[in-house]
Write a protein that holds these residues in place. Structure first.
Motif: not given
Length: 375
Positions: A57-85
């Motif tokens: 996602g985006n940098a700057g003021a949007a970084a926290q927002r976009d990280a939060g949205r991605i983490m919602e998907a991470v939690h929905d998938a039941g993940l405890t780590q990201i194996d590859n990025l």
């Protein structure tokens, strides 16, 4: 009687592993295309729980927002780590949320195309002050064409990185001559987009392609004179459907049945690109992360295929497409979208069947195995 019961128990014991294997095989490959407002954030989760996150996602003021949205998907998938990025390239709408995500979940292995080639203070500072520290504590690989990224039973192959395309692959029409090459028109672009890491994701007969922000000039190298990749089922990203990418030479050769575009309200989904997409042989549906003002009524898809509308909507939908505003400090901001952000989710089976679901309205569509109209 005892002998019969013992025989049945033995049969049950022998059958149990086979049934368990069938159940495991029946689990889908899951793909979350997250709304990061015209940036990129795609999460792949294998049937056995291995994960691959492509951009943050985006940098700057949007970084926290976009990280939060991605983490919602991470939690929905039941993940405890990201194996590859994978960071496809060093533009802020692709690496922007990484620092925030890395604070919230362990990341085992980082992949990128190598050094930044488009000097810019934000990217250079990020690489020096943030990324160098992150990769020093984890595995790090500079991706090369042909590299395999581990994702359980899912096969992930790097098809282009640092401007170098893969040699011709095998099967699914790879290696065939591409008649669109004769009409190709090159285009100027920035320096980093053509360096993007692009991947082909295969799960049994299901095939999905994500090329980051690779430009039409790199599409030509991948597709001409012969198609190096072959046909696919799903095209992801599409460089937001801006007109420096997604040319006929690529889209009409790989012939996806479905595409999901990571556009913004006023970024991407441009009319000339929409024409290329909709005219691709065998194409069935385009799904959009955002409603696009640039498409007008002429090229807008039905609302059921759009994950996110804007909170500040236009009074009326224009019939004609709207030209994208010129970049610069005086460019008015896009319409605000401050409400809940919804993803588009894909569930794919090994037989090539896949289902796409719009999380906003629950609308889903299943695409049967095979590619009608592509042969």
């Amino acid at each position: 009687m005892k002998r019969a019961l013992l025989a049945l128990a033995a049969i049950a014991c022998l059958a149990a592993p086979a049934l368990l294997a069938q159940n495991r095989a029946a689990r889908p490959l899951t793909i979350y295309v997250v709304d990061v407002e015209g940036g990129n954030g795609v999460l792949f989760v294998s049937p056995t729980g291995e994960s691959l996150l492509m951009d943050t996602g985006n940098a700057g003021a949007a970084a926290q927002r976009d990280a939060g949205r991605i983490m919602e998907a991470v939690h929905d998938a039941g993940l405890t780590q990201i194996d590859n990025l994978i960071i496809t390239h060093w533009h802020g709408d692709h690496f922007g949320g990484l620092a925030e995500i890395a604070k919230q979940i362990p990341i085992k292995h980082y992949w990128d195309h190598g050094p930044n080639v488009q000097p810019g203070q934000a990217a250079d500072d990020f690489l020096k002050n943030v990324y160098a520290d992150l990769i020093s504590k984890s595995q790090h690989t500079v991706a090369k064409p042909g590299d395999k990224i581990p994702l359980g039973a899912t096969n992930v192959t790097v098809v282009i990185s640092a401007g170098v395309p893969i040699a011709a692959m095998k099967g699914n029409g790879a290696g065939q001559r591409n008649p669109e090459c004769a009409n190709f028109q090159p285009i100027d672009a920035n320096m980093e987009d053509p360096m993007s890491v692009g991947i082909l994701v295969s799960y049994g007969k299901f095939r999905a392609l994500h090329l980051g922000d690779n430009t039409r000039n790199k599409e030509f190298e991948l597709m001409c004179p012969n198609n190096r990749i072959g046909t696919i089922d799903l095209f992801l990203g599409l460089h937001h459907a801006v007109n420096t990418s997604t040319s006929e030479v690529m889209m009409h050769a790989v012939r996806p049945r479905v595409a999901i575009v990571n556009n913004g309200t006023r970024k991407g989904a441009q009319p000339d690109v929409m024409q290329v997409i909709f005219s691709s042989p065998g194409f069935e549906n385009l799904w959009q992360i955002h409603f696009s003002q640039l498409s007008g009524q002429e090229y807008t898809v039905p609302g059921m295929f759009v994950a996110n509308h804007t909170d500040v909507e236009m009074a009326a939908m224009p019939v004609a497409p709207i030209a994208a505003p010129a970049p610069g400090p005086n460019t008015p901001p896009p319409p605000a979208h401050n409400g809940r952000a919804y993803w588009i989710k894909v569930s794919a089976q090994t037989d090539g069947t896949f289902t796409v679901t719009n999380a906003r309205n629950g609308f889903s569509k299943t695409y049967a195995a095979g590619k009608p109209g592509t042969n």
